[in-house]
Write a protein that holds these residues in place. Structure first.
Motif, PDB file in Angstrom:
ATOM      1  N   MET A   1       0.851  -1.176   0.000  1.00  0.00           N
ATOM      2  CA  MET A   1       0.000   0.000   0.000  1.00  0.00           C
ATOM      3  C   MET A   1       0.897   1.241   0.000  1.00  0.00           C
ATOM      4  O   MET A   1       1.794   1.376   0.808  1.00  0.00           O
ATOM      5  CB  MET A   1      -0.893  -0.031   1.244  1.00  0.00           C
ATOM      6  N   ALA A   2       0.644   2.134  -0.930  1.00  0.00           N
ATOM      7  CA  ALA A   2       1.417   3.371  -1.054  1.00  0.00           C
ATOM      8  C   ALA A   2       0.687   4.516  -0.373  1.00  0.00           C
ATOM      9  O   ALA A   2      -0.535   4.524  -0.274  1.00  0.00           O
ATOM     10  CB  ALA A   2       1.626   3.711  -2.527  1.00  0.00           C
ATOM     11  N   THR A   3       1.456   5.477   0.083  1.00  0.00           N
ATOM     12  CA  THR A   3       0.887   6.726   0.595  1.00  0.00           C
ATOM     13  C   THR A   3       0.942   7.732  -0.539  1.00  0.00           C
ATOM     14  O   THR A   3       2.012   8.000  -1.092  1.00  0.00           O
ATOM     15  CB  THR A   3       1.687   7.251   1.797  1.00  0.00           C
ATOM     16  N   VAL A   4      -0.216   8.289  -0.890  1.00  0.00           N
ATOM     17  CA  VAL A   4      -0.328   9.203  -2.011  1.00  0.00           C
ATOM     18  C   VAL A   4      -0.822  10.554  -1.504  1.00  0.00           C
ATOM     19  O   VAL A   4      -1.775  10.619  -0.730  1.00  0.00           O
ATOM     20  CB  VAL A   4      -1.306   8.665  -3.075  1.00  0.00           C
ATOM     21  N   LEU A  21      -8.492   6.024  -4.806  1.00  0.00           N
ATOM     22  CA  LEU A  21      -7.224   5.545  -4.251  1.00  0.00           C
ATOM     23  C   LEU A  21      -7.449   4.719  -2.984  1.00  0.00           C
ATOM     24  O   LEU A  21      -6.815   3.678  -2.791  1.00  0.00           O
ATOM     25  CB  LEU A  21      -6.288   6.723  -3.963  1.00  0.00           C
ATOM     26  N   ARG A  22      -8.354   5.171  -2.119  1.00  0.00           N
ATOM     27  CA  ARG A  22      -8.652   4.416  -0.893  1.00  0.00           C
ATOM     28  C   ARG A  22      -9.327   3.088  -1.220  1.00  0.00           C
ATOM     29  O   ARG A  22      -9.088   2.083  -0.554  1.00  0.00           O
ATOM     30  CB  ARG A  22      -9.503   5.254   0.049  1.00  0.00           C
ATOM     31  N   GLU A  25      -6.967   0.629  -1.671  1.00  0.00           N
ATOM     32  CA  GLU A  25      -6.231   0.384  -0.427  1.00  0.00           C
ATOM     33  C   GLU A  25      -4.955   1.200  -0.258  1.00  0.00           C
ATOM     34  O   GLU A  25      -4.021   0.777   0.429  1.00  0.00           O
ATOM     35  CB  GLU A  25      -5.968  -1.111  -0.256  1.00  0.00           C
ATOM     36  N   HIS A  26      -4.899   2.385  -0.845  1.00  0.00           N
ATOM     37  CA  HIS A  26      -3.773   3.282  -0.612  1.00  0.00           C
ATOM     38  C   HIS A  26      -4.094   4.209   0.554  1.00  0.00           C
ATOM     39  O   HIS A  26      -5.252   4.551   0.779  1.00  0.00           O
ATOM     40  CB  HIS A  26      -3.481   4.131  -1.858  1.00  0.00           C
ATOM     41  N   ASP A  47       4.718   8.424  -0.907  1.00  0.00           N
ATOM     42  CA  ASP A  47       5.328   7.558  -1.910  1.00  0.00           C
ATOM     43  C   ASP A  47       5.116   8.106  -3.318  1.00  0.00           C
ATOM     44  O   ASP A  47       5.894   7.806  -4.227  1.00  0.00           O
ATOM     45  CB  ASP A  47       4.743   6.145  -1.819  1.00  0.00           C
TER      46      ASP A  47
END
Length: 103
Positions: A1-4, A21-22, A25-26, A47
């Motif tokens: 899972m990336a943080t955007v 995006l959520r 699962e980010h 990220d």
């Protein structure tokens, strides 16, 4: 899972991007202007960044240059603009391009 980090001043567009995006699962953070985004990137680098070019405080291409001054985080430019020269400048500045059009 990336943080955007989503940088978009239009609340409707920002909410739609965040929702998608959520759903994938980010972890998502957001900013409605360039200066808030720069603060976020400096304090807690994500990220990836999705950057709108039409921001209220700075033009997105200026914001991209400032982001590059503090981070090498991947940046996706999300724009409805069709000025090819500006898009090329952003790509040369280290951004990827995603065109959001109503076509």
């Amino acid at each position: 899972m990336a943080t955007v980090l989503v940088v978009e001043d239009d609340e409707f567009v920002r909410s739609a991007i965040i929702h998608e995006l959520r759903r994938r699962e980010h972890a998502v953070r957001s900013a409605g202007c360039a200066l808030d985004a720069l603060r976020e990137i400096s304090q807690s680098p994500p990220d990836a960044v999705i950057l709108d070019l039409g921001l209220p405080d700075l033009d997105g291409s200026q914001a991209l240059r400032m982001v590059r001054g503090v981070s090498d985080v991947p940046v996706i430019v999300a724009t409805a603009r069709d000025d090819e020269a500006e898009i090329v400048r952003c790509e040369n500045g280290g951004a990827a391009r995603t065109s959001l059009t109503s076509r």
